[in-house]
Design a protein around this motif. Structure first.
Motif, PDB file in Angstrom:
ATOM      1  N   MET A 124     -15.941   3.681  -9.709  1.00 33.28           N
ATOM      2  CA  MET A 124     -14.854   2.711  -9.705  1.00 33.28           C
ATOM      3  C   MET A 124     -13.588   3.448  -9.298  1.00 33.28           C
ATOM      4  SD  MET A 124     -16.213   0.970 -13.218  1.00 33.28           S
ATOM      5  CE  MET A 124     -17.338   2.347 -13.493  1.00 33.28           C
ATOM      6  N   ILE A 125     -13.009   3.064  -8.153  1.00 36.74           N
ATOM      7  CA  ILE A 125     -11.952   3.871  -7.545  1.00 36.74           C
ATOM      8  C   ILE A 125     -10.766   3.008  -7.126  1.00 36.74           C
ATOM      9  CG2 ILE A 125     -13.107   3.692  -5.283  1.00 36.74           C
ATOM     10  CD1 ILE A 125     -12.069   6.551  -4.686  1.00 36.74           C
ATOM     11  N   PRO A 126      -9.522   3.455  -7.434  1.00 39.35           N
ATOM     12  CA  PRO A 126      -8.341   2.708  -6.985  1.00 39.35           C
ATOM     13  C   PRO A 126      -8.149   2.892  -5.484  1.00 39.35           C
ATOM     14  CG  PRO A 126      -7.662   4.763  -8.011  1.00 39.35           C
ATOM     15  CD  PRO A 126      -9.153   4.671  -8.187  1.00 39.35           C
ATOM     16  N   VAL A 127      -7.726   1.815  -4.813  1.00 38.88           N
ATOM     17  CA  VAL A 127      -7.594   1.875  -3.357  1.00 38.88           C
ATOM     18  C   VAL A 127      -6.254   1.343  -2.851  1.00 38.88           C
ATOM     19  CG1 VAL A 127     -10.102   1.670  -3.053  1.00 38.88           C
ATOM     20  CG2 VAL A 127      -8.686  -0.402  -2.988  1.00 38.88           C
ATOM     21  N   GLY A 128      -5.381   0.872  -3.752  1.00 45.19           N
ATOM     22  CA  GLY A 128      -4.186   0.157  -3.334  1.00 45.19           C
ATOM     23  C   GLY A 128      -2.985   0.989  -2.947  1.00 45.19           C
ATOM     24  N   GLY A 129      -2.984   2.283  -3.292  1.00 49.31           N
ATOM     25  CA  GLY A 129      -1.842   3.107  -2.948  1.00 49.31           C
ATOM     26  C   GLY A 129      -0.619   2.831  -3.810  1.00 49.31           C
ATOM     27  N   PHE A 130       0.499   3.444  -3.471  1.00 52.07           N
ATOM     28  CA  PHE A 130       1.798   3.384  -4.145  1.00 52.07           C
ATOM     29  C   PHE A 130       1.728   4.054  -5.514  1.00 52.07           C
ATOM     30  CE2 PHE A 130       5.524   1.747  -6.344  1.00 52.07           C
ATOM     31  CZ  PHE A 130       6.498   1.884  -5.362  1.00 52.07           C
ATOM     32  N   TYR A 131       1.017   3.473  -6.459  1.00 53.08           N
ATOM     33  CA  TYR A 131       0.859   4.089  -7.782  1.00 53.08           C
ATOM     34  C   TYR A 131      -0.326   5.063  -7.819  1.00 53.08           C
ATOM     35  CZ  TYR A 131       3.823   0.202  -9.335  1.00 53.08           C
ATOM     36  OH  TYR A 131       4.840  -0.711  -9.490  1.00 53.08           O
ATOM     37  N   THR A 132      -1.230   4.931  -6.862  1.00 54.92           N
ATOM     38  CA  THR A 132      -2.471   5.713  -6.862  1.00 54.92           C
ATOM     39  C   THR A 132      -2.754   6.215  -5.447  1.00 54.92           C
ATOM     40  OG1 THR A 132      -3.918   3.844  -6.265  1.00 54.92           O
ATOM     41  CG2 THR A 132      -3.385   4.117  -8.625  1.00 54.92           C
ATOM     42  N   ILE A 133      -3.916   6.832  -5.278  1.00 56.62           N
ATOM     43  CA  ILE A 133      -4.365   7.147  -3.927  1.00 56.62           C
ATOM     44  C   ILE A 133      -4.500   5.847  -3.132  1.00 56.62           C
ATOM     45  CG2 ILE A 133      -5.508   9.302  -4.539  1.00 56.62           C
ATOM     46  CD1 ILE A 133      -8.159   7.787  -4.656  1.00 56.62           C
ATOM     47  N   ASP A 134      -4.327   5.941  -1.807  1.00 52.70           N
ATOM     48  CA  ASP A 134      -4.385   4.742  -0.985  1.00 52.70           C
ATOM     49  C   ASP A 134      -5.775   4.578  -0.369  1.00 52.70           C
ATOM     50  OD1 ASP A 134      -4.511   6.522   1.174  1.00 52.70           O
ATOM     51  OD2 ASP A 134      -2.406   6.259   1.710  1.00 52.70           O
ATOM     52  N   ALA A 135      -5.924   3.605   0.511  1.00 59.60           N
ATOM     53  CA  ALA A 135      -7.226   3.285   1.078  1.00 59.60           C
ATOM     54  C   ALA A 135      -7.845   4.479   1.809  1.00 59.60           C
ATOM     55  CB  ALA A 135      -7.103   2.083   2.013  1.00 59.60           C
ATOM     56  N   LYS A 136      -7.065   5.145   2.654  1.00 62.72           N
ATOM     57  CA  LYS A 136      -7.607   6.269   3.419  1.00 62.72           C
ATOM     58  C   LYS A 136      -7.973   7.444   2.513  1.00 62.72           C
ATOM     59  CE  LYS A 136      -5.334   5.249   7.831  1.00 62.72           C
ATOM     60  NZ  LYS A 136      -4.385   5.747   8.861  1.00 62.72           N
ATOM     61  N   GLN A 137      -7.130   7.716   1.520  1.00 64.02           N
ATOM     62  CA  GLN A 137      -7.444   8.795   0.581  1.00 64.02           C
ATOM     63  C   GLN A 137      -8.679   8.463  -0.240  1.00 64.02           C
ATOM     64  OE1 GLN A 137      -3.467   8.576  -1.147  1.00 64.02           O
ATOM     65  NE2 GLN A 137      -3.118  10.727  -0.630  1.00 64.02           N
ATOM     66  N   ALA A 138      -8.787   7.200  -0.648  1.00 52.13           N
ATOM     67  CA  ALA A 138      -9.951   6.768  -1.422  1.00 52.13           C
ATOM     68  C   ALA A 138     -11.224   6.911  -0.607  1.00 52.13           C
ATOM     69  CB  ALA A 138      -9.760   5.334  -1.897  1.00 52.13           C
ATOM     70  N   PRO A 167      -3.643  -4.385   0.054  1.00 51.44           N
ATOM     71  CA  PRO A 167      -4.733  -5.342  -0.135  1.00 51.44           C
ATOM     72  C   PRO A 167      -6.096  -4.660  -0.035  1.00 51.44           C
ATOM     73  CG  PRO A 167      -3.901  -5.511   2.091  1.00 51.44           C
ATOM     74  CD  PRO A 167      -3.012  -4.514   1.384  1.00 51.44           C
ATOM     75  N   LEU A 168      -7.088  -5.309  -0.604  1.00 52.80           N
ATOM     76  CA  LEU A 168      -8.454  -4.795  -0.563  1.00 52.80           C
ATOM     77  C   LEU A 168      -8.926  -4.577   0.868  1.00 52.80           C
ATOM     78  CD1 LEU A 168     -11.227  -4.179  -1.867  1.00 52.80           C
ATOM     79  CD2 LEU A 168     -11.664  -6.652  -1.842  1.00 52.80           C
ATOM     80  N   GLU A 169      -8.513  -5.446   1.776  1.00 50.89           N
ATOM     81  CA  GLU A 169      -8.998  -5.381   3.152  1.00 50.89           C
ATOM     82  C   GLU A 169      -8.656  -4.062   3.838  1.00 50.89           C
ATOM     83  OE1 GLU A 169      -7.646  -8.017   1.720  1.00 50.89           O
ATOM     84  OE2 GLU A 169      -9.488  -9.195   1.681  1.00 50.89           O
ATOM     85  N   ASP A 170      -7.565  -3.414   3.412  1.00 50.15           N
ATOM     86  CA  ASP A 170      -7.216  -2.118   3.998  1.00 50.15           C
ATOM     87  C   ASP A 170      -8.317  -1.097   3.748  1.00 50.15           C
ATOM     88  OD1 ASP A 170      -4.859  -3.219   4.834  1.00 50.15           O
ATOM     89  OD2 ASP A 170      -3.570  -2.076   3.466  1.00 50.15           O
ATOM     90  N   LEU A 174     -12.435   0.273   6.403  1.00 50.47           N
ATOM     91  CA  LEU A 174     -12.932   1.632   6.607  1.00 50.47           C
ATOM     92  C   LEU A 174     -14.403   1.765   6.241  1.00 50.47           C
ATOM     93  CD1 LEU A 174      -9.901   3.489   4.970  1.00 50.47           C
ATOM     94  CD2 LEU A 174     -10.231   2.953   7.391  1.00 50.47           C
ATOM     95  N   CYS A 175     -15.005   0.687   5.737  1.00 49.48           N
ATOM     96  CA  CYS A 175     -16.371   0.731   5.207  1.00 49.48           C
ATOM     97  C   CYS A 175     -17.329  -0.074   6.085  1.00 49.48           C
ATOM     98  CB  CYS A 175     -16.405   0.172   3.790  1.00 49.48           C
ATOM     99  SG  CYS A 175     -15.263   0.989   2.647  1.00 49.48           S
ATOM    100  N   SER A 176     -18.574   0.371   6.138  1.00 50.78           N
ATOM    101  CA  SER A 176     -19.592  -0.326   6.929  1.00 50.78           C
ATOM    102  C   SER A 176     -20.714  -0.887   6.068  1.00 50.78           C
ATOM    103  CB  SER A 176     -20.189   0.630   7.966  1.00 50.78           C
ATOM    104  OG  SER A 176     -20.784   1.757   7.332  1.00 50.78           O
ATOM    105  N   ASP A 177     -20.593  -0.759   4.745  1.00 45.23           N
ATOM    106  CA  ASP A 177     -21.694  -1.146   3.857  1.00 45.23           C
ATOM    107  C   ASP A 177     -21.242  -2.125   2.774  1.00 45.23           C
ATOM    108  OD1 ASP A 177     -20.075   0.571   2.456  1.00 45.23           O
ATOM    109  OD2 ASP A 177     -21.684   1.866   1.722  1.00 45.23           O
ATOM    110  N   VAL A 178     -20.324  -3.033   3.130  1.00 48.09           N
ATOM    111  CA  VAL A 178     -19.719  -3.925   2.142  1.00 48.09           C
ATOM    112  C   VAL A 178     -20.704  -5.023   1.723  1.00 48.09           C
ATOM    113  CG1 VAL A 178     -17.855  -5.579   1.729  1.00 48.09           C
ATOM    114  CG2 VAL A 178     -17.413  -3.487   3.051  1.00 48.09           C
ATOM    115  N   VAL A 179     -20.839  -5.206   0.411  1.00 40.91           N
ATOM    116  CA  VAL A 179     -21.620  -6.305  -0.159  1.00 40.91           C
ATOM    117  C   VAL A 179     -20.682  -7.090  -1.070  1.00 40.91           C
ATOM    118  CG1 VAL A 179     -23.580  -6.968  -1.587  1.00 40.91           C
ATOM    119  CG2 VAL A 179     -23.754  -4.975  -0.077  1.00 40.91           C
ATOM    120  N   ARG A 180     -20.521  -8.378  -0.784  1.00 42.68           N
ATOM    121  CA  ARG A 180     -19.632  -9.226  -1.581  1.00 42.68           C
ATOM    122  C   ARG A 180     -20.462 -10.018  -2.597  1.00 42.68           C
ATOM    123  NH1 ARG A 180     -14.399  -9.756   0.558  1.00 42.68           N
ATOM    124  NH2 ARG A 180     -14.149  -8.849   2.640  1.00 42.68           N
ATOM    125  N   TYR A 181     -20.013  -9.994  -3.847  1.00 44.39           N
ATOM    126  CA  TYR A 181     -20.703 -10.693  -4.919  1.00 44.39           C
ATOM    127  C   TYR A 181     -19.946 -11.969  -5.272  1.00 44.39           C
ATOM    128  CZ  TYR A 181     -23.628  -6.588  -5.552  1.00 44.39           C
ATOM    129  OH  TYR A 181     -24.528  -5.571  -5.346  1.00 44.39           O
TER     130      TYR A 181
END
Length: 205
Positions: A124-138, A167-170, A174-181
């Motif tokens: 479980m990883i933060p991806v939003g940036g600003f307060y945490t690592i951002d999408a590219k860092q994640a 946003p999540l879309e950022d 970068l991902c090729s294996d997305v599964v939406r529940y």
């Protein structure tokens, strides 16, 4: 193991050894999210901020869960905590599964910390940036750790989250294996395939 996303960075882990909640948020602390009223055997918080450290919203059962927990001390920023303080990564082991919750990780990890996060069944990883690592860092960290299942968290959508985070879309771009529940539950076992799992926010009734 059932991994339930309660919104923002809050998850419930339901295992054969008991139930744990990670990073519950305080009522009204995250725009667009409903109040939490959860029950578990244990609660763990990565840090004390209102949107992660509201242990009081979790009613404890009084039982001791049979879940092994390891803590890694990190930072909420890239200045050794000078901006936002410390952050704790939690690694949970139960029933042959190993999962990690990175909290509000804002720094690069040390080699020994990366080693402790090897062979994860879920991350479980933060991806939003600003307060945490951002999408590219994640994504760079996920590429290094190679968890079987990656669950992005701490992002904004059209209906919830902080305006300053991405946003999540950022991250998904970068991902090729997305599964939406369609719901907020991921059932994790030894046969769950490798994926980036997008859980759907479902407010408590």
């Amino acid at each position: 193991m059932r991994i339930i996303w309660n919104g923002h960075s809050c998850f419930t882990l339901e295992t054969a050894g008991g139930t744990a909640v990670v990073d519950p948020y305080l009522d009204g602390s995250v725009p667009g999210l409903a109040p939490l009223r959860l029950r578990a055997d244990a609660v763990y918080c990565s840090h004390g901020h209102r949107d992660h450290g509201a242990a009081d919203v979790v009613a404890l059962s009084g039982e001791t869960p049979e879940i092994a927990v390891e803590e890694l001390n990190t930072w909420h920023d890239d200045q050794q905590g000078a901006q936002r303080g410390p952050n704790v990564i939690h690694i949970f082991r139960c029933g042959g599964l190993k999962v990690a919750h990175l909290g509000d990780l804002g720094c690069e990890l040390e080699p020994e910390q990366l080693a402790a996060l090897a062979d994860l069944d879920a991350l479980m990883i933060p991806v939003g940036g600003f307060y945490t690592i951002d999408a590219k860092q994640a994504k760079a960290l996920v590429d290094r750790l190679q968890p079987r299942v990656t669950i992005p968290m701490h992002y904004r959508s059209d209906t919830f989250g902080y305006d300053v985070i991405g946003p999540l879309e950022d991250y998904l771009a970068l991902c090729s294996d997305v599964v939406r529940y369609p719901g907020n539950v991921l059932v994790l076992d030894q046969d769950t395939p490798r994926q980036t799992a997008v859980l759907t926010y479902c407010p408590q009734e």
